[in-house]
Design a protein around this motif. Structure first.
Motif, short mmCIF file in Angstrom:
data_model
loop_
_atom_site.label_atom_id
_atom_site.label_comp_id
_atom_site.label_asym_id
_atom_site.label_seq_id
_atom_site.Cartn_x
_atom_site.Cartn_y
_atom_site.Cartn_z
N VAL A 117 0.86 -1.19 0.00
CA VAL A 117 0.00 0.00 0.00
C VAL A 117 0.90 1.24 0.00
O VAL A 117 1.81 1.35 0.81
N ALA A 118 0.63 2.14 -0.93
CA ALA A 118 1.41 3.38 -1.04
C ALA A 118 0.46 4.56 -1.18
O ALA A 118 -0.37 4.58 -2.09
N LEU A 119 0.58 5.52 -0.27
CA LEU A 119 -0.28 6.70 -0.27
C LEU A 119 0.48 7.87 -0.89
O LEU A 119 1.48 8.33 -0.33
N ASP A 138 -2.03 15.94 2.22
CA ASP A 138 -3.28 15.54 1.57
C ASP A 138 -3.03 14.23 0.82
O ASP A 138 -2.12 14.16 -0.01
N VAL A 139 -3.81 13.21 1.11
CA VAL A 139 -3.69 11.93 0.40
C VAL A 139 -4.52 12.05 -0.88
O VAL A 139 -5.73 12.19 -0.84
N ILE A 140 -3.82 11.99 -2.03
CA ILE A 140 -4.54 12.22 -3.29
C ILE A 140 -4.70 10.96 -4.13
O ILE A 140 -5.52 10.93 -5.04
N ASN A 141 -3.93 9.92 -3.82
CA ASN A 141 -4.06 8.65 -4.55
C ASN A 141 -3.45 7.55 -3.69
O ASN A 141 -2.48 7.78 -2.98
N ILE A 142 -4.05 6.36 -3.78
CA ILE A 142 -3.52 5.22 -3.04
C ILE A 142 -3.35 4.05 -4.01
O ILE A 142 -4.28 3.69 -4.72
N LYS A 143 -2.14 3.51 -4.02
CA LYS A 143 -1.85 2.33 -4.84
C LYS A 143 -1.89 1.10 -3.93
O LYS A 143 -1.20 1.06 -2.92
N VAL A 144 -2.72 0.11 -4.30
CA VAL A 144 -2.89 -1.08 -3.48
C VAL A 144 -2.60 -2.32 -4.31
O VAL A 144 -3.12 -2.47 -5.42
N ASP A 145 -1.78 -3.21 -3.76
CA ASP A 145 -1.45 -4.48 -4.41
C ASP A 145 -2.73 -5.30 -4.59
O ASP A 145 -3.48 -5.51 -3.64
N GLU A 146 -2.97 -5.75 -5.81
CA GLU A 146 -4.19 -6.53 -6.10
C GLU A 146 -4.27 -7.81 -5.28
O GLU A 146 -5.35 -8.33 -5.05
N ALA A 147 -3.14 -8.32 -4.80
CA ALA A 147 -3.12 -9.56 -4.02
C ALA A 147 -3.82 -9.42 -2.67
O ALA A 147 -4.20 -10.43 -2.07
N ILE A 148 -4.02 -8.18 -2.21
CA ILE A 148 -4.70 -8.02 -0.92
C ILE A 148 -6.12 -7.44 -1.09
O ILE A 148 -6.75 -7.03 -0.12
N ILE A 149 -6.62 -7.45 -2.32
CA ILE A 149 -7.99 -7.01 -2.59
C ILE A 149 -8.84 -8.24 -2.89
O ILE A 149 -8.48 -9.04 -3.77
N ASN A 158 -5.21 -7.57 6.53
CA ASN A 158 -4.67 -8.72 7.25
C ASN A 158 -3.83 -9.63 6.35
O ASN A 158 -3.02 -10.42 6.83
N LYS A 159 -3.98 -9.51 5.04
CA LYS A 159 -3.18 -10.31 4.11
C LYS A 159 -1.87 -9.61 3.71
O LYS A 159 -1.06 -10.17 3.00
N ALA A 160 -1.67 -8.38 4.19
CA ALA A 160 -0.52 -7.58 3.76
C ALA A 160 0.73 -7.79 4.60
O ALA A 160 1.79 -7.30 4.25
N ASN A 161 0.62 -8.52 5.71
CA ASN A 161 1.77 -8.76 6.61
C ASN A 161 2.42 -7.46 7.07
O ASN A 161 3.65 -7.33 7.08
#
Length: 194
Positions: A117-119, A138-149, A158-161
């Motif tokens: 996860v990167a904000l 200001d948080v303007i975009n969040i990149k999330v690994d598809e493996a934890i969605i 909880n899957k992100a360790n």
């Protein structure tokens, strides 16, 4: 419960431990560890971090007006610690560990590829406080690994360790929740009531 008193100090524990990436005008990217971080507003989404003015990332974030808050995993704990005790003025920490960067989506600053996860943040303000200055972001975009969605689009942290910092030590976060928001007041199912 018998308690002892201590003089006022920073005793709020545990806290998130994150790695901030930032870059300057010459496109030099630095990574450093922050343990003083908190959500301060949801609408608009704003987080606060405390940074010492002598830190290289202080200069980079002030100069560029942006940074990325990377949430580290258990596998990244040595890098997390290294980024907190080594100066970017002396060594390229990202290159030293052989980590890869991902380009920014809404900002120019890259994120750590290994971070689930990167904000992406824009600097809102800096307030001098003492040993640290308060940066509102200001948080303007969040990149999330598809493996934890999951299949419903829910982010399963909880899957992100992920890890946290607790008074000088790093800890893994338990994979099973103790409850969910509002569970203390939810009505019980009639079948459960006896």
């Amino acid at each position: 419960m018998k308690k002892q008193n201590f003089k006022g100090s920073v005793m709020l524990n545990p806290t998130p431990a994150v790695i901030i990436t930032s870059k300057n005008k010459e496109n030099k990217v630095n990574a450093f560890t922050v343990g003083w971080i908190s959500t301060v507003c949801t609408k608009p989404p704003i987080i606060a971090i405390g940074i010492r003015p002598e830190r290289l990332s202080y200069e980079y974030i002030k100069e560029s007006g942006e940074c990325v808050v990377n949430l580290p995993t258990r596998e990244m704990v040595k890098f997390l610690d290294y980024c907190g005790v080594t100066s970017g003025r002396k060594i390229n920490k990202i290159k030293h560990f052989g980590y890869k960067l991902n380009e920014g989506v809404s900002i120019e600053t890259p994120s750590l590829e290994l971070s689930p996860v990167a904000l992406e943040c824009k600097l809102k303000s800096i307030t001098p406080l003492g040993s640290h200055h308060l940066f509102l972001l200001d948080v303007i975009n969040i990149k999330v690994d598809e493996a934890i969605i999951d299949e419903k689009g829910k982010i399963c942290f909880n899957k992100a360790n992920l890890i946290c910092y607790n008074h000088g030590e790093y800890f893994g976060i338990n994979q099973k929740p103790l409850g969910s928001f509002g569970y203390s007041i939810k009505k019980k199912n009639k079948k459960q009531v006896k």
